[in-house]
Design a protein around this motif. Sequence first.
Motif, PDB file in Angstrom:
ATOM      1  N   ALA A  57     -34.070  36.291  77.369  1.00  0.00           N
ATOM      2  CA  ALA A  57     -33.587  34.987  76.902  1.00  0.00           C
ATOM      3  C   ALA A  57     -32.332  35.145  76.057  1.00  0.00           C
ATOM      4  O   ALA A  57     -31.414  34.321  76.127  1.00  0.00           O
TER       5      ALA A  57
ATOM      6  N   TYR B  81     -33.911  37.704  83.252  1.00  0.00           N
ATOM      7  CA  TYR B  81     -35.208  37.176  82.821  1.00  0.00           C
ATOM      8  C   TYR B  81     -36.359  37.985  83.429  1.00  0.00           C
ATOM      9  O   TYR B  81     -37.306  38.358  82.723  1.00  0.00           O
TER      10      TYR B  81
ATOM     11  N   TYR C 191     -33.685  25.852  77.632  1.00  0.00           N
ATOM     12  CA  TYR C 191     -34.051  26.386  76.319  1.00  0.00           C
ATOM     13  C   TYR C 191     -34.619  25.320  75.390  1.00  0.00           C
ATOM     14  O   TYR C 191     -34.658  25.523  74.174  1.00  0.00           O
TER      15      TYR C 191
END
Length: 269
Positions: free
Chosen positions: A77, A55, A140
């Motif tokens: 992601a 990330y 998410y």
Amino acid sequence: MQILTSLGADFRALWSLRRLVVVLTRREFAARHAGSVGGIVWAWLPPLLTLFAYYLVFDVVFSMRLGENAPTSRVGAYLIVGMLPWMAFADATQRGMNSLLEAGGMLQKNPLPPAIFPARSVLASTFVFSPLILLLVFFYTPSHHFASGVFAVLPLYALQILLCFLLAYLLAVLAAALRDVVQVVGFMLSIGVFLSPVLFPVTMFPEAWRWVLWLNPMSAFVMGYQSALLQGAWPAVDVWAVVGIWVVVVGGVLNMAISRSRDQLVDWL
């Protein structure tokens, strides 16, 4: 009906000895980091730091973006959704493959079902990665908004655990007969991530060669996780079909391996 009789007998043995399996699983999980200052924290810290690095590097530092046909534009992601299940698969498979070799002395002294030991290793690995998979679901949320498709993660992960057990057990039997299997599988796991949609969307892979991706047992799972977590969509039918085929094929081959090695397995160890 004589189909999968050997594998079915092992599943019945595991169920009848489920308390022993739980005890052995707890002991293996605790033994992995016994004596370290951090203790069981080390079980979760490396994968968490790895995901954070993806990330930080790809989404924060370089702000890299994928093409229009990708399930998400953010590279970090995208990598995390595929890499965490792959890490879970590789860890469970490799540890389970070595389980019979490590338990050779115990099997020679005790008439225990061999299936206990790959089951113990796979469950111990599952205990590590299950909370991380659950964290992904919540992390998410801005992508899937808890649409109905996100709940596909549960059956996907359950099938992944089953496949890991079947594959680890099969490889453990093969490794008992031929030690070179350990080195070959280790190499295959190191390059397998490049032959799956973990590092790149399927659309970026040459269309004429996309069939190669289906030879990787984790490709369908990764595509399923991407659909569920990045889009909130239920995975396509072909994803479930390929997952089912892998489970059935590995289960069938394992059943034959168990039948043919039942009398020699302890001697090989």
